[in-house]
Enzyme design. Structure first.
Site, PDB file in Angstrom:
ATOM      1  N   ASP A  75      -5.192   8.778  11.099  1.00 26.45           N
ATOM      2  CA  ASP A  75      -6.197   7.704  11.193  1.00 26.45           C
ATOM      3  C   ASP A  75      -6.502   7.369  12.647  1.00 26.45           C
ATOM      4  OD1 ASP A  75      -3.706   6.447  11.539  1.00 26.45           O
ATOM      5  OD2 ASP A  75      -4.129   4.774  10.175  1.00 26.45           O
ATOM      6  N   ASN A 131      11.977   0.516  12.900  1.00 26.89           N
ATOM      7  CA  ASN A 131      11.085  -0.524  13.404  1.00 26.89           C
ATOM      8  C   ASN A 131      10.126   0.075  14.425  1.00 26.89           C
ATOM      9  OD1 ASN A 131       9.939  -2.622  14.973  1.00 26.89           O
ATOM     10  ND2 ASN A 131      11.409  -3.998  14.004  1.00 26.89           N
ATOM     11  N   ARG A 143       0.831  -1.202   0.000  1.00 29.06           N
ATOM     12  CA  ARG A 143       0.000   0.000   0.000  1.00 29.06           C
ATOM     13  C   ARG A 143       0.855   1.237   0.000  1.00 29.06           C
ATOM     14  NH1 ARG A 143       0.157  -3.960   3.282  1.00 29.06           N
ATOM     15  NH2 ARG A 143       0.753  -2.487   4.898  1.00 29.06           N
ATOM     16  N   ASP A 164      -3.762   0.748   6.918  1.00 25.62           N
ATOM     17  CA  ASP A 164      -3.190  -0.276   6.047  1.00 25.62           C
ATOM     18  C   ASP A 164      -4.113  -1.480   5.904  1.00 25.62           C
ATOM     19  OD1 ASP A 164      -0.180   0.709   5.771  1.00 25.62           O
ATOM     20  OD2 ASP A 164      -0.881   1.086   7.798  1.00 25.62           O
TER      21      ASP A 164
END
Ligand code: GLA
Length: 409
Positions: A52, A184, A43, A141
């Site tokens: 979001d 990460n 995506r 996502d």
């Protein structure tokens, strides 16, 4: 409209070299053939970063590139996982005793999260599942992965989850470029600190406006309760917050709670030791970015002659806000954005969580070939490590389809 289950597609394996190769590997590893295959697309978020989880709509699309999984259901209670990349070691565990170690970013943890989260519905299930890894993600996502349709980006709205087609302008291509910097999110607290800053901003704004702040979690909740526009919310942010960072002591004082209450009732596990939070800058980013998403969608549907120019400006403003207000960029992303703009992109911005990862740029189709050549030269050819990754790092893409189950024809 949002629909949950992934589609099913019958594919003749003989014409799918990638599937054939994986099937061979599967057989040599497990001694039997997979019963079905699953693909999920990559995506890219075109606009709407870090909003979001504040309740606001975002505007991503699935790309054509994807990840494949081969599955064979077994009768035992043991799940066995293997990766085609030998760097990622085999793993097996009993399904009755799933342990997810949040301090180590191990690849198989993501599968275990999926298993652990299987009680709720698919797109929402996956959003919730990801949180078992330790990040307080917002669901962009997972939603686009299930709700994507070929040929269109989507406006994704949350609670209730809804997806609306957004037709991208013809005449421009979207190019993804990897900064080759990795961050990460699960093993660091960058991401969750931002989520907490937004949560704290929500609480302080609510309290200052006499709202029931204890049950308010998202910046959008404050807007809905007050019934204001996003522009009005930006004015309120200016009135209520000071630009200097807030110490935890000041936050406790504003809310009238103890440090202990702040830590146990509001902050996440990996933000317990954070001592200052920037509330003004984060809230400004969220409300302004939420407005840019709606503006982006409006321009796409009205399609004026200068649509590409207008959309590009919004993407550039978004990057600046991510960089300066949300502080989720990094020097390499900023450099890559500058290079993309220099070689013909009309808009360019970091995409996704940031602090590394990719940029997305909007490039007029007639400039695409020279753009790719120049960016390759300026960003990848100057650095051996980047050059080694370059093949998969710079490409134009179109809106692709969503997750589906593949069956052998
Ligand atoms: C990550 C999260 C998403 C979203 C983006 C930032 O990709 O998984 O939910 O918050 O960061 O827009």
């Amino acid at each position: 409209m949002a629909s949950g289950a992934p589609a099913t597609l019958r594919v003749p394996l003989a014409q799918q070299p990638r599937l054939l190769k994986m099937k061979e590997m599967f057989i040599s590893k497990f001694g039997s053939a997979p019963k079905f295959y699953v693909r999920a697309p990559g995506r890219v978020n075109l606009i709407g970063e870090h909003i979001d989880y504040c309740g606001y709509a975002v505007l991503p699309m699935a790309v054509e590139q994807d990840i494949l999984i081969m599955v064979e259901p077994v009768k035992t209670q043991v799940i066995q996982l293997a990766n085609t990349n030998p760097l990622y070691l085999d793993f097996s565990t009993s399904v009755n005793n799933i342990q997810i170690n949040q301090t180590k970013p191990l690849w198989h943890n993501y599968f275990l999260c999926g298993l652990k989260g299987i009680q709720v519905e698919l797109a929402e299930i996956c959003t919730k599942s990801e949180r078992y890894i330790g990040t307080e993600g917002g669901g962009m996502d997972q939603s686009i992965s299930f709700l994507a349709e070929e040929g269109t980006a989507k406006l994704i709205e949350f609670s209730p989850l809804r997806a609306t087609d957004v037709k991208l302008p013809s005449g421009a291509a979207f190019v993804i470029a990897n900064s080759c910097v990795e961050m990460n999110k699960a093993a660091t607290s960058h991401y969750n600190i931002r989520v907490m800053e937004c949560r704290l901003a929500t609480k302080l704004l609510s309290k200052s406006k006499g709202l029931a702040w204890k049950k308010m979690l998202k910046l959008q909740d404050v807007q809905v309760e007050l019934g204001f526009s996003l522009e009005e919310m930006l004015t309120i942010v200016e009135e209520v917050f000071h630009p200097e960072p807030y110490s935890i002591q000041e936050i406790c004082k504003c809310l009238g709670i103890s440090l202990e209450e702040l830590r146990t009732q509001i902050l996440s596990q990996n933000t317990q030791d954070v001592t200052t939070f920037k509330l003004y800058q984060r809230a400004k980013h969220v409300y302004s970015e939420a407005a840019r998403v709606l503006e982006f969608k409006k321009i796409c549907s009205e399609a004026p002659a200068n649509a590409v120019q207008l959309l590009g400006e919004l993407m550039n403003q978004s990057h600046i806000s991510c960089r300066d207000m949300y502080e989720c960029s990094c020097p390499e992303l900023d450099q890559l954005v500058d290079i993309c703009l220099q070689f013909g992109a009309i808009g360019s911005r970091l995409t996704g969580a940031g602090w590394g990862g990719c940029t997305v740029s909007m490039v007029p189709t007639d400039k695409l070939t020279s753009f790719l050549k120049n960016v390759e030269q300026a960003y990848y050819k100057t650095d051996d490590q980047r050059l080694a990754l370059e093949n998969n790092s710079l490409f134009a893409t179109k809106p692709g389809g969503g997750a589906l189950v593949l069956l052998e024809a």
